[in-house]
Design an enzyme around this catalytic site. Structure first.
Site, PDB file in Angstrom:
ATOM      1  N   CYS A 112      86.753 -25.184  58.361  1.00 17.34           N
ATOM      2  CA  CYS A 112      86.352 -24.426  59.552  1.00 17.34           C
ATOM      3  C   CYS A 112      85.064 -23.631  59.331  1.00 17.34           C
ATOM      4  O   CYS A 112      84.480 -23.130  60.288  1.00 17.34           O
ATOM      5  CB  CYS A 112      87.470 -23.492  59.989  1.00 17.34           C
ATOM      6  SG  CYS A 112      88.987 -24.339  60.389  1.00 17.34           S
ATOM      7  N   HIS A 237      84.283 -17.498  63.927  1.00 18.10           N
ATOM      8  CA  HIS A 237      85.166 -18.663  64.092  1.00 18.10           C
ATOM      9  C   HIS A 237      86.362 -18.271  64.959  1.00 18.10           C
ATOM     10  O   HIS A 237      87.070 -17.295  64.656  1.00 18.10           O
ATOM     11  CB  HIS A 237      85.618 -19.136  62.709  1.00 18.10           C
ATOM     12  CG  HIS A 237      86.685 -20.177  62.749  1.00 18.10           C
ATOM     13  ND1 HIS A 237      86.683 -21.196  63.668  1.00 18.10           N
ATOM     14  CD2 HIS A 237      87.797 -20.360  61.989  1.00 18.10           C
ATOM     15  CE1 HIS A 237      87.740 -21.967  63.467  1.00 18.10           C
ATOM     16  NE2 HIS A 237      88.437 -21.471  62.458  1.00 18.10           N
ATOM     17  N   ASN A 267      91.599 -23.060  68.431  1.00 20.88           N
ATOM     18  CA  ASN A 267      90.814 -23.190  67.196  1.00 20.88           C
ATOM     19  C   ASN A 267      90.268 -24.614  67.088  1.00 20.88           C
ATOM     20  O   ASN A 267      91.027 -25.554  66.872  1.00 20.88           O
ATOM     21  CB  ASN A 267      91.720 -22.861  66.004  1.00 20.88           C
ATOM     22  CG  ASN A 267      91.035 -23.044  64.659  1.00 20.88           C
ATOM     23  OD1 ASN A 267      89.936 -23.583  64.575  1.00 20.88           O
ATOM     24  ND2 ASN A 267      91.690 -22.602  63.595  1.00 20.88           N
TER      25      ASN A 267
HETATM   26  N1  ACO Z   1     105.982 -19.493  68.147  1.00 19.42           N
HETATM   27  C1  ACO Z   1     106.905 -18.583  67.751  1.00 19.42           C
HETATM   28  N2  ACO Z   1     106.980 -18.142  66.477  1.00 19.42           N
HETATM   29  C2  ACO Z   1     106.089 -18.630  65.593  1.00 19.42           C
HETATM   30  C3  ACO Z   1     105.113 -19.565  65.954  1.00 19.42           C
HETATM   31  C4  ACO Z   1     105.087 -20.008  67.291  1.00 19.42           C
HETATM   32  N3  ACO Z   1     104.204 -20.898  67.735  1.00 19.42           N
HETATM   33  N4  ACO Z   1     104.372 -19.866  64.870  1.00 19.42           N
HETATM   34  C5  ACO Z   1     104.868 -19.139  63.857  1.00 19.42           C
HETATM   35  N5  ACO Z   1     105.911 -18.409  64.284  1.00 19.42           N
HETATM   36  C6  ACO Z   1     106.749 -17.511  63.524  1.00 19.42           C
HETATM   37  C7  ACO Z   1     106.801 -17.838  62.061  1.00 19.42           C
HETATM   38  O1  ACO Z   1     107.750 -18.853  61.821  1.00 19.42           O
HETATM   39  C8  ACO Z   1     107.201 -16.518  61.445  1.00 19.42           C
HETATM   40  O2  ACO Z   1     108.581 -16.384  61.591  1.00 19.42           O
HETATM   41  P1  ACO Z   1     109.464 -15.672  60.466  1.00 19.42           P
HETATM   42  O3  ACO Z   1     108.942 -14.259  60.390  1.00 19.42           O
HETATM   43  O4  ACO Z   1     110.828 -15.776  61.002  1.00 19.42           O
HETATM   44  O5  ACO Z   1     109.219 -16.457  59.220  1.00 19.42           O
HETATM   45  C9  ACO Z   1     106.564 -15.515  62.368  1.00 19.42           C
HETATM   46  O6  ACO Z   1     106.200 -16.215  63.574  1.00 19.42           O
HETATM   47  C10 ACO Z   1     105.318 -14.877  61.823  1.00 19.42           C
HETATM   48  O7  ACO Z   1     104.881 -14.041  62.871  1.00 19.42           O
HETATM   49  P2  ACO Z   1     103.856 -12.890  62.681  1.00 19.42           P
HETATM   50  O8  ACO Z   1     104.298 -11.939  61.646  1.00 19.42           O
HETATM   51  O9  ACO Z   1     103.579 -12.401  64.051  1.00 19.42           O
HETATM   52  O10 ACO Z   1     102.633 -13.681  62.069  1.00 19.42           O
HETATM   53  P3  ACO Z   1     101.138 -13.434  62.375  1.00 19.42           P
HETATM   54  O11 ACO Z   1     100.884 -12.182  63.096  1.00 19.42           O
HETATM   55  O12 ACO Z   1     100.444 -13.622  61.085  1.00 19.42           O
HETATM   56  O13 ACO Z   1     100.755 -14.624  63.362  1.00 19.42           O
HETATM   57  C11 ACO Z   1      99.621 -16.710  63.084  1.00 19.42           C
HETATM   58  C12 ACO Z   1     100.938 -15.942  62.941  1.00 19.42           C
HETATM   59  C13 ACO Z   1      99.257 -16.761  64.563  1.00 19.42           C
HETATM   60  C14 ACO Z   1      99.789 -18.119  62.549  1.00 19.42           C
HETATM   61  C15 ACO Z   1      98.514 -15.959  62.315  1.00 19.42           C
HETATM   62  O14 ACO Z   1      98.977 -15.707  61.016  1.00 19.42           O
HETATM   63  C16 ACO Z   1      97.230 -16.692  62.212  1.00 19.42           C
HETATM   64  O15 ACO Z   1      96.546 -16.898  63.201  1.00 19.42           O
HETATM   65  N6  ACO Z   1      96.822 -17.054  60.989  1.00 19.42           N
HETATM   66  C17 ACO Z   1      95.594 -17.708  60.725  1.00 19.42           C
HETATM   67  C18 ACO Z   1      95.632 -19.108  61.199  1.00 19.42           C
HETATM   68  C19 ACO Z   1      94.315 -19.765  60.957  1.00 19.42           C
HETATM   69  O16 ACO Z   1      93.310 -19.258  61.365  1.00 19.42           O
HETATM   70  N7  ACO Z   1      94.312 -20.886  60.253  1.00 19.42           N
HETATM   71  C20 ACO Z   1      93.136 -21.484  59.822  1.00 19.42           C
HETATM   72  C21 ACO Z   1      92.678 -22.448  60.784  1.00 19.42           C
HETATM   73  S1  ACO Z   1      93.384 -24.011  60.746  1.00 19.42           S
HETATM   74  C22 ACO Z   1      92.173 -24.923  60.027  1.00 19.42           C
HETATM   75  O17 ACO Z   1      91.489 -24.475  59.205  1.00 19.42           O
HETATM   76  C23 ACO Z   1      91.944 -26.290  60.469  1.00 19.42           C
END
Ligand code: ACO
Length: 315
Positions: A112, A237, A267
């Site tokens: 990314c 990004h 994204n």
């Molecule tokens: N719907 C409901 N719950 C979800 C979902 C969803 N779509 N996705 C994850 N969860 C759950 C997880 O299973 C986890 O549950 P648990 O606590 O029971 O294990 C929980 O949500 C985690 O929630 P939060 O604490 O709110 O997590 P966070 O605030 O970190 O948000 C997120 C999660 C949106 C994934 C965030 O961490 C994020 O955006 N991270 C960066 C992602 C990113 O930018 N990736 C790189 C890009 S991809 C690439 O490079 C191609």
């Protein structure tokens, strides 16, 4: 020689996919997706769609807005991790279809962060006098490597392409970039050769994203002796609205200078910054000239930040 952005373009697939697509299939909700990511909808490239079509359309618009002929541009870099073929990459096809005969054309893979890496490379070509103009495109179809049954990645990703034309511009502010990587963190975000599906530790990536983009931007500002308020528009990004806001807050970039369009496209990996730039330009935020701040991070992990001037006329 000083490189600046003189043209911008973007192209998105036709198919719009709202959050409701996932709420009917996965254990998730529209409210969770909007609240935790800022995403309302994204675009999906058709199964038999060609990413090169989007890259060509975005690049053509970048040339048109710059008022330059393709034949006068001899370098193109396409940042992508999801090209149409294993080889050759997208850039050679895009160059030929645009009408850039015998151009130097290659793909750049820095996940990314690819677009920021490509901007740095293109700026260096111009500053060294090896190129007068370089087309820099980011094009991704992340849906090609997404497990649609994995709620923690599926809802986050979208497809699209964006491009800028970078050219030698007299009296533009000097571009400056800071790039980095840390292969110790590969397990946080990767896709293996055998199943070609993205696996991610979202919360860990979140922490590193904020930390690395903030630190890299701070290094760039320090080197250029710039205050955060001197950035006219900050386009990071578009991974998650909360990540972008956290970086801006950490740096002290005023909220009104931070551009967000993750709600509309999700994204799109290395395409996200130029797609956001095209939307900012359409909204009149990039007319005339100014100083752009960019920052990105991705699998690897890789990261980068930079400042670069823009000089854009009206269409
Ligand atoms: N719907 C409901 N719950 C979800 C979902 C969803 N779509 N996705 C994850 N969860 C759950 C997880 O299973 C986890 O549950 P648990 O606590 O029971 O294990 C929980 O949500 C985690 O929630 P939060 O604490 O709110 O997590 P966070 O605030 O970190 O948000 C997120 C999660 C949106 C994934 C965030 O961490 C994020 O955006 N991270 C960066 C992602 C990113 O930018 N990736 C790189 C890009 S991809 C690439 O490079 C191609």
């Amino acid at each position: 020689m000083t490189a600046a952005i003189v043209g911008i373009g973007a192209a998105l697939p036709e198919k719009t996919v709202p959050n409701s697509y996932f709420t009917s299939r996965l254990d998730t909700s529209d409210e969770w997706i909007r609240k935790r990511t800022g995403i309302a909808e994204r675009r999906f490239l058709a199964e038999d769609g060609h990413l090169a079509d989007l890259a060509v359309a975005a690049s053509r618009q970048a040339l048109r807005t710059a008022g330059r002929a393709a034949a006068d541009v001899h370098h193109i870099v396409v940042a992508t991790t999801t090209p149409d073929r294993v080889t050759p990459g997208l850039a050679v096809e895009v160059a030929t279809r645009l009408g850039m005969p015998r151009a130097a054309a290659f793909d750049l893979h820095a996940a990314c962060a690819g677009f920021v890496y490509a901007l740095d490379h293109a700026s260096a070509l111009i500053e060294s006098g090896r190129a007068k103009a370089v087309l820099v495109c980011g094009a991704e179809a992340l849906t090609r490597i997404t497990d649609r049954t994995d709620r923690s990645t599926a809802v986050l990703l979208g497809d699209g392409a964006g491009a800028v034309l970078l050219a030698d511009v007299a009296r533009a502010p000097a571009p400056c970039f800071s790039l980095g990587s840390d292969g110790e963190r590969i397990p946080l975000l990767y896709a293996d050769r055998h199943d070609r599906v993205l696996r991610m530790d979202g919360p860990e990536i979140f922490v590193h994203a904020v930390e690395k983009m903030s630190a890299a931007t701070r290094r760039v500002l320090g080197r250029q002796e710039l205050a955060p308020e001197e950035i006219d528009l900050f386009v990071a990004h578009q991974a998650n609205a909360r990540i972008v806001r956290a970086v801006a807050k950490e740096l002290g970039v005023p909220a009104e200078r931070v551009f967000l369009n993750v709600d509309r496209v999700a994204n799109t990996s290395s395409a996200s910054i130029p797609i956001a730039l095209a939307q900012a330009w359409e909204e009149g935020l990039l007319s005339g000239s100014g100083l752009l701040g960019v920052a990105a991070f991705g699998a690897g992990i890789t990261w980068g930040a930079g400042v670069v001037g823009w000089r854009l006329g009206e269409l």
